[in-house]
Design an enzyme around this catalytic site. Sequence first.
Site, PDB file in Angstrom:
ATOM      1  N   ASP A   1       0.844  -1.194   0.000  1.00 45.68           N
ATOM      2  CA  ASP A   1       0.000   0.000   0.000  1.00 45.68           C
ATOM      3  C   ASP A   1       0.886   1.254   0.000  1.00 45.68           C
ATOM      4  O   ASP A   1       0.707   2.162   0.810  1.00 45.68           O
ATOM      5  CB  ASP A   1      -0.956  -0.024   1.208  1.00 45.68           C
TER       6      ASP A   1
ATOM      7  N   GLN B   1      -3.176  -5.343   6.128  1.00 50.95           N
ATOM      8  CA  GLN B   1      -3.060  -4.273   7.140  1.00 50.95           C
ATOM      9  C   GLN B   1      -4.010  -4.585   8.295  1.00 50.95           C
ATOM     10  O   GLN B   1      -5.224  -4.423   8.167  1.00 50.95           O
ATOM     11  CB  GLN B   1      -3.377  -2.907   6.494  1.00 50.95           C
TER      12      GLN B   1
ATOM     13  N   ASP C   1      -0.953   8.554  10.502  1.00 50.36           N
ATOM     14  CA  ASP C   1      -1.734   8.089   9.350  1.00 50.36           C
ATOM     15  C   ASP C   1      -3.069   7.465   9.763  1.00 50.36           C
ATOM     16  O   ASP C   1      -3.129   6.702  10.729  1.00 50.36           O
ATOM     17  CB  ASP C   1      -0.894   7.040   8.598  1.00 50.36           C
TER      18      ASP C   1
ATOM     19  N   GLU D   1      -3.584  12.867   9.919  1.00 51.41           N
ATOM     20  CA  GLU D   1      -4.210  12.629   8.615  1.00 51.41           C
ATOM     21  C   GLU D   1      -5.619  12.099   8.796  1.00 51.41           C
ATOM     22  O   GLU D   1      -5.829  10.968   9.214  1.00 51.41           O
ATOM     23  CB  GLU D   1      -3.399  11.622   7.792  1.00 51.41           C
TER      24      GLU D   1
ATOM     25  N   HIS E   1      -0.382  12.043  -2.589  1.00 47.09           N
ATOM     26  CA  HIS E   1      -0.213  10.714  -3.170  1.00 47.09           C
ATOM     27  C   HIS E   1      -1.530   9.961  -3.278  1.00 47.09           C
ATOM     28  O   HIS E   1      -1.592   8.925  -3.913  1.00 47.09           O
ATOM     29  CB  HIS E   1       0.764   9.921  -2.317  1.00 47.09           C
TER      30      HIS E   1
ATOM     31  N   ARG F   1      -3.842   5.116  -7.987  1.00 46.22           N
ATOM     32  CA  ARG F   1      -3.126   6.239  -7.363  1.00 46.22           C
ATOM     33  C   ARG F   1      -1.679   6.323  -7.861  1.00 46.22           C
ATOM     34  O   ARG F   1      -1.051   7.386  -7.779  1.00 46.22           O
ATOM     35  CB  ARG F   1      -3.136   6.100  -5.836  1.00 46.22           C
TER      36      ARG F   1
HETATM   37  C1  GLC Z   1      -3.659   6.928   4.479  1.00 51.73           C
HETATM   38  C2  GLC Z   1      -2.666   7.039   3.356  1.00 51.73           C
HETATM   39  C3  GLC Z   1      -3.073   6.112   2.247  1.00 51.73           C
HETATM   40  C4  GLC Z   1      -3.148   4.706   2.782  1.00 51.73           C
HETATM   41  C5  GLC Z   1      -4.042   4.618   4.023  1.00 51.73           C
HETATM   42  C6  GLC Z   1      -3.874   3.320   4.745  1.00 51.73           C
HETATM   43  O1  GLC Z   1      -4.920   7.354   4.104  1.00 51.73           O
HETATM   44  O2  GLC Z   1      -2.563   8.350   2.909  1.00 51.73           O
HETATM   45  O3  GLC Z   1      -2.171   6.186   1.167  1.00 51.73           O
HETATM   46  O4  GLC Z   1      -3.661   3.863   1.778  1.00 51.73           O
HETATM   47  O5  GLC Z   1      -3.728   5.618   4.958  1.00 51.73           O
HETATM   48  O6  GLC Z   1      -2.672   3.283   5.467  1.00 51.73           O
END
Ligand code: GLC
Length: 625
Positions: free
Chosen positions: A125, A236, A268, A310, A380, A502
């Site tokens: 990812d 994940q 994140d 984020e 990104h 992406r």
């Molecule tokens: C955040 C990142 C993204 C990723 C997600 C999972 O949103 O910016 O790129 O896929 O987290 O970690």
Amino acid sequence: MARATRQTTDEIFDLRLNRSAPDLWPMLDTLYGQHPEYDSFRQALLKALRTSWDARPADLKHLDLKRDLEPDWFQRPDMAGYVFYIDRFAGTLKGILEKLDYLEDLGVTYVHLMPCLKPRPGDSDGGYSVMDYRAINPAYGTMEDFEEVATALRARGISLCIDLVLNHTAKEHAWAKKARKGDATYQDYYLMFDDPTVPQQYEQTLVEVFPDNAPGNFTHYPDFGKWVWTTFNEHQWDLNWANPQVFLEIVEIMLYLANRGVDVVRLDAVAFMWKRMGTRCQSEPEVHMILQALRACSRIAAPAVIHLEEAIVAPAEMLPYLGRGIHDGREGNLAYHNSLMVQFWSALATRDTALMTHVLATHFPERLNNATYATYIRCHDDIGWAVTDEDAAALHLSGPAHRAYLSDLYEGGFPGSFASGALFQVNEATGDKRISGSFASLAGLEKANGAEAVEMAVQRILLGHTLIAGFGGMPLIYMGDELAMLNDRSYLDQPDHAHDSRWIHRPKMDWSVAATRDQGDSPAARVFRGTRHILARRKAVPALHGALPVRVVSLGVPGLFAVRREAHTGVLLGLYNFTERWLDLPEATARAQGITQMHDALSDAPVAADGGVIALPPYARVWLT
Ligand code: GLC
């Protein structure tokens, strides 16, 4: 600092602990107070904070003091960020050392190295599936290289941001491996269920983040008989933040990285960290308690460090990440201004700024306490059309129809569209169609046929870069956008990337183009020089300090977006023409906003108002004082 005695550094630690204790313990009491081992957890946390402080290098302790004394450092107009993948920008970490002049030339004072900790092998990812938080991705170099880069950046006055993925680890992380082998201690680090009953109950109200390639939020592993919470991809595994041991482990990791020279941790996917049955399991109140507690830990043991949170969510849900209510001034220092980004693209498409003005004036406060926005046009990730039905309705638009229009326009299919993009994660259930694409391609450069279309695309890019530099917040330029790089479709040939559009906007840096940035009038050279100019002027304009109020105003000119910044030295009115037409702004309207000098701080030149009218060319941007 080298001469500071052991006693003074101990005193400093104690003072900082006392300062931040009221931010820390009440949060932890609420989150974990009922846990049987709460007292020993508290002891262990205190010990971890002190141990990490003791190990903190002297130059970083010096920086801690400096930033204690200058707590607004990240809000200042000289801050400007640049975001890149290490391999795509410079090959390796060491390679960055050779690109420092380029960064300085652009005017960058902050870099975000995209995920650089050791990822799982294969599809990770984009590095957000981490198997070791204490090691660097071996493809980029070693921890020693990382520290060397951090030191070199610091010497040039450039802050260093890296990702810390809090919601999940890779299933190959040591904790996950132990959990998989049946170790109950580590199974409690994750969210695992013996049968699908409870997962199915949660699913009733959960949404899907990657509906195309990772539908559902749980994965069944027959080999060890568990259903594991996997919000994002199968690899994940979501962490169990209700377990205080997870909090402790992450604090130790965060401070370990801080002591390697990290200035900014980008936390994140924080919205997903706390689960509550019957909800979307996003942005629950406990998330903000955890984040405030993490912030307090940094302030105690590594106070030079700030937190970027984020959360790409709707305005009402996003603002708490910058500290609202009891968390005011105590949570994230930075958070992405997703709405500004979405509204930029929406207004560019419609040539109408009414929705943008409505959303930004209605939902956002004029001031933030000890925080500011990370402003950006591209990153990104994909663009999700986060325009609510209510906001659309306020402008007599249909939410679903407007969102579908934006997707069609930016994918490129809509008649007359200037854009070329790619769809990402089409959600049949909700009708959502997210969009990938580079700034330049989405702004029309890829499709441009003829000098005028090229000109319009260049102007759209510079409009966007001026907006994020002038709105209020720290602008983040995404690698390649400063050179108007186009979509890169080579990801389709790579098995690990082909499923994820992406990658279309994650190109390799074109250093041959960069080398000619000061010659000729190619779109790349013009966009580079324009962007460099914008950042240089931003530094020279104190009214753009992030702590000053941001007031979005309607000046009654359709297609014109205006934002008023109020400094002690007077008003700065940011004017942005979102159309390819000339617009007329009455001089009296500008003066009524407090404009006295009729000077443009962006071009550093006087502004003419012939016949009482300020004439704004297509895609004009003016910082009127
Ligand atoms: C955040 C990142 C993204 C990723 C997600 C999972 O949103 O910016 O790129 O896929 O987290 O970690």
